[in-house]
Design a protein around this motif. Structure first.
Motif, PDB file in Angstrom:
ATOM      1  N   TYR A  12       1.140   3.023   2.827  1.00  0.00           N
ATOM      2  CA  TYR A  12       0.410   2.191   2.330  1.00  0.00           C
ATOM      3  C   TYR A  12      -1.080   2.075   1.304  1.00  0.00           C
ATOM      4  N   THR A  13      -0.518   3.974   0.681  1.00  0.00           N
ATOM      5  CA  THR A  13      -1.676   3.837  -0.324  1.00  0.00           C
ATOM      6  C   THR A  13      -1.008   3.520  -1.874  1.00  0.00           C
ATOM      7  N   PRO A  14       0.506   3.894  -1.790  1.00  0.00           N
ATOM      8  CA  PRO A  14       1.441   3.616  -2.938  1.00  0.00           C
ATOM      9  C   PRO A  14       0.832   2.277  -3.275  1.00  0.00           C
ATOM     10  N   GLN A  81      -8.103   3.071   6.141  1.00  0.00           N
ATOM     11  CA  GLN A  81      -6.925   2.940   6.531  1.00  0.00           C
ATOM     12  C   GLN A  81      -6.324   4.325   7.328  1.00  0.00           C
ATOM     13  N   LEU A  82      -6.802   4.301   8.769  1.00  0.00           N
ATOM     14  CA  LEU A  82      -6.641   5.094   9.594  1.00  0.00           C
ATOM     15  C   LEU A  82      -5.438   4.788  10.729  1.00  0.00           C
ATOM     16  N   ASP A 141     -12.243  -2.128   6.143  1.00  0.00           N
ATOM     17  CA  ASP A 141     -11.447  -2.147   7.409  1.00  0.00           C
ATOM     18  C   ASP A 141     -10.275  -2.648   7.058  1.00  0.00           C
ATOM     19  N   PHE A 142      -9.114  -1.964   7.588  1.00  0.00           N
ATOM     20  CA  PHE A 142      -7.502  -1.809   7.485  1.00  0.00           C
ATOM     21  C   PHE A 142      -6.887  -1.399   8.039  1.00  0.00           C
ATOM     22  N   THR A 143      -7.170  -0.988   9.598  1.00  0.00           N
ATOM     23  CA  THR A 143      -7.222  -0.347  10.465  1.00  0.00           C
ATOM     24  C   THR A 143      -7.052  -1.434  11.341  1.00  0.00           C
ATOM     25  N   ASN A 144      -5.903  -1.623  12.199  1.00  0.00           N
ATOM     26  CA  ASN A 144      -5.686  -2.428  12.991  1.00  0.00           C
ATOM     27  C   ASN A 144      -6.422  -1.679  14.684  1.00  0.00           C
ATOM     28  N   ALA A 160     -20.054  -4.607   6.295  1.00  0.00           N
ATOM     29  CA  ALA A 160     -18.434  -4.849   6.095  1.00  0.00           C
ATOM     30  C   ALA A 160     -17.396  -5.791   6.444  1.00  0.00           C
ATOM     31  N   LEU A 161     -15.694  -5.675   5.410  1.00  0.00           N
ATOM     32  CA  LEU A 161     -14.955  -7.014   6.394  1.00  0.00           C
ATOM     33  C   LEU A 161     -13.571  -5.725   6.382  1.00  0.00           C
ATOM     34  N   GLY A 162     -12.565  -7.102   6.938  1.00  0.00           N
ATOM     35  CA  GLY A 162     -11.241  -7.143   7.675  1.00  0.00           C
ATOM     36  C   GLY A 162     -10.178  -7.278   6.799  1.00  0.00           C
TER      37      GLY A 162
END
Length: 168
Positions: A12-14, A81-82, A141-144, A160-162
Motif C-alpha cells: 500500500y505504500t506506493p 499499516q501492518l 491507524d490503517f491496520t485492519n 488516534a484516528l482510523g
C-alpha cells in the motif's frame, strides 16, 4: 513535519507516497520515514518510493529504517499499516472460518477477531512508544480491523484516528 509509516514495506505504500508527493503544497512533510521489520520488503518498496519521490521532485527527505524508536522519535504523525503474521495469517483468517460456517474476512467475523487478537497488542506497544518519543503526534491507524484497533488506541488514551480504504 515528520511522518513515520510503520509497515513501510507494505504494497500500500506506493499509493501513499504518491498522495503525499502530489499534495506537498498542502501537506508539508519534511521527512518521510518508512519503517519495516522485513529488510527485503523495505529495500524494494523504499527504493520504489525514492524513485517516485525524485521523479515527482518532492522536496522532503526519505528515510528507510528498521529501528522503531528512531522512526517514531519526533514525528508529527505515525501511520500504522501492518499485518501481524503476514499473508500466511491472513490466509488462515480468511479460509478457516468458512469451514465452520462463519465469516472469514480480516475485518469482521472470526477472521477479523483473530486478526484483532494478534494486532491490538502490537499496535498498543507502538502507541506507547509514540507517547514516549513523540507525545504530540497523531496516530493514524490503517491496520485492519480498523474499528477494533482504533477503539483500542482510543481506550488507552492515545490521540488516534482510523482510516479504511473502502466503505463496507
Amino acid at each position: 513535519m515528520k511522518l513515520a509509516v510503520v509497515g513501510g514495506g507494505s504494497t500500500y505504500t506506493p499509493e501513499l507516497i504518491e498522495g503525499i508527493a502530489r499534495r506537498a503544497d498542502r501537506l508539508p512533510v519534511d521527512e518521510l520515514v518508512l519503517l519495516d521489520i522485513d529488510p527485503e520488503r523495505l529495500e524494494i518498496v523504499g527504493g520504489l518510493a525514492g524513485r517516485m519521490l525524485r521523479r515527482m521532485e518532492w522536496p522532503g527527505r526519505l528515510t528507510l529504517t528498521s529501528d522503531t524508536d528512531a522512526a517514531i522519535d519526533g514525528a508529527s504523525f505515525v501511520l500504522i499499516q501492518l499485518r501481524v503474521g503476514g499473508q500466511a495469517a491472513r490466509l488462515v483468517d480468511e479460509t478457516l472460518p468458512p469451514t465452520f460456517g462463519t465469516i472469514g474476512q480480516e475485518t469482521t467475523g472470526a477472521g477479523g477477531f483473530a486478526k484483532a487478537l494478534r494486532t491490538v497488542p502490537v499496535v498498543l506497544d507502538i502507541a506507547e512508544r509514540v507517547r514516549r518519543l513523540a507525545p504530540d503526534a497523531w496516530i493514524v491507524d490503517f491496520t485492519n480491523p480498523v474499528g477494533i484497533v482504533t477503539k483500542a488506541l482510543l481506550d488507552e488514551g492515545h490521540k488516534a484516528l482510523g482510516l479504511c480504504s473502502a466503505a463496507m
